[in-house]
Write an enzyme that holds these catalytic residues in place. Structure first.
Site: not given
Length: 421
Positions: A126, A133, A199, A201, A237
């Site tokens: 990743d 961001h 997220e 992506e 988070r």
């Protein structure tokens, strides 16, 4: 252009022709299919029709249960396979069109198929390739003056993720448990994440790969990029905040990563190329220089559907053009130390955020670390995701000349924590 009827709003246009792995109730064997309109073309049923110079002696690749073998063969083979499929599906070719018996066994309605992961994924990396961001997160945790680390504009920052927990769209995700530590507490506590996030992506599957010790150069990189999917790299988070120093994400990320089931070939994305990325702050080091554009104009959207609402609500509209580092730069940097990439590995972009609040690709940014709320409906607000929320990611491209495509959906529902026994 195709004899298959394709709806005006279909993601799976004649230009697209994405690959996927599917099964059906009457045949649970995993097969390689290509989506067109509301149908799946089963390549195992038409393998005898691939008679080009690169494929005619490799027809058994269409009997595989994953795309790894096809991915391993490189761009010349990929181009020949795609050309043959386009020909067979064209309105001017009678081979499939006029063979009712073959059509009956070769096509399956998409709504009758179960989709599976496109490949046996050996490794997952990743990246952190959206400057917007990275800047937003840096401001939240380090202040505006130290938002970006000194290395960020010099190399594609990344970390190695957990491939075993990559799941196909539609698979639920359980809220993870782990250690967290509140700012006003001296010691951590153990429990369910209270700051679960999505997220936005995109990710690409790799092709032939390289031998250990032999880097992939920029001139070779495109031959090692098979195709692209949407990704939701779910993030806890609060768990991540406590654990990530000094080695980066671990339990806060490894509990689940969702990808869309259809792999859009890199060849299908060529009409949506933009000029070489103009946003890079300085000329990259020689091995990362690329004179050929590899930034794509793909519109992205994230929707959230709480259990109590009948329809999902859009919370983010972004675009892959906001990425600072390209797929080729990510791949080249990944292998410059001699690291070997294998067919079916997956490399992800990191969260894709744009320049304004409506294009932020995570709840962390949208709610600015919990200081704001998002209105989803009457008496329905969010800062982070709650149990039974569904997150849906969509991607579409349209170059205004009639060529368009979509990626299908990348979706998942949050289920409650599974308590340890």
């Amino acid at each position: 252009m195709s004899f298959i009827a394709i709806g005006e709003d279909s993601d799976f246009t004649y230009h697209n022709l994405p690959y996927g792995i599917f099964s059906t109730k009457c045949n649970n064997r995993k097969r390689i299919g290509v989506a067109i309109g509301d149908q799946i073309l089963d390549l195992s049923k038409i393998k005898h029709l691939f008679n080009g110079p690169f494929v005619k002696n490799k027809q058994d690749i269409f009997e595989e249960h994953s795309l790894n073998k096809i991915m391993s063969l490189g761009s010349a083979v990929w181009d020949e396979i795609r050309s043959t499929i386009k020909l067979l599906l064209s309105e001017n070719c009678t081979t499939l069109k006029d063979d009712a018996d073959l059509r009956k066994i070769a096509f399956t309605p998409i709504n009758e198929a179960t989709m599976h992961l496109p490949a046996d994924i050996g490794d997952y990396t990743d990246f952190y390739s959206s400057k917007e961001h990275a800047t937003n997160v840096g401001i939240m945790f380090r202040g505006r003056e130290h938002a970006l680390m000194p290395n960020w504009t010099w190399l594609p920052v990344g970390y190695h993720g957990r491939s075993s927990s990559i799941i196909v769209s539609g698979t639920p995700v359980h809220r993870p448990m782990g250690q967290t530590k509140a700012d006003d507490q001296d010691e951590p506590t153990f429990g369910s994440s209270k700051m679960l996030d999505f997220e936005l992506e995109m990710a690409f599957f790799t092709g032939p790969g390289n031998e250990l010790g032999f880097p992939i150069t920029m001139n070779e990189a495109e031959n090692h990029i098979f195709g692209v999917v949407l990704m939701n790299d779910w993030s806890a988070r609060d768990i991540q905040k406590w654990e990530y120093v000094p080695l980066g994400p671990f339990l806060g990320k490894s509990f689940g990563t969702t990808i869309s089931p259809w792999v859009v070939p890199i060849a299908a994305l060529k009409p949506f190329l933009l000029p070489a990325n103009p946003k890079q702050d300085h000329e990259p080091l020689e091995y990362l220089k690329d004179n050929n554009p590899f930034t794509f104009d793909i519109n992205l959207e994230v929707l959230v559907k709480p259990k109590q609402l009948s329809t999902p609500v859009s919370v983010c509209k972004s675009n892959s053009k906001h990425l600072y580092w390209t797929m080729k730069q990510q791949l080249v940097h990944h292998t410059v130390n001699g690291c070997n990439i294998r067919p079916g590995d997956i490399l992800a972009s990191g969260t894709i955020s744009g320049p304004d609040a409506g294009s932020f690709g995570s709840m962390l940014e949208i709610c600015w670390k919990g200081t704001k709320t998002v209105e989803l409906g009457p008496d329905c607000t969010r800062k982070f995701l709650q149990d039974y929320d569904e997150v849906i990611i969509r991607g579409k491209a349209d170059n205004k000349t009639g060529i368009k495509l979509g990626f299908g959906e990348c979706s998942g529902i949050v289920l409650p924590t599974v308590q340890p026994k």
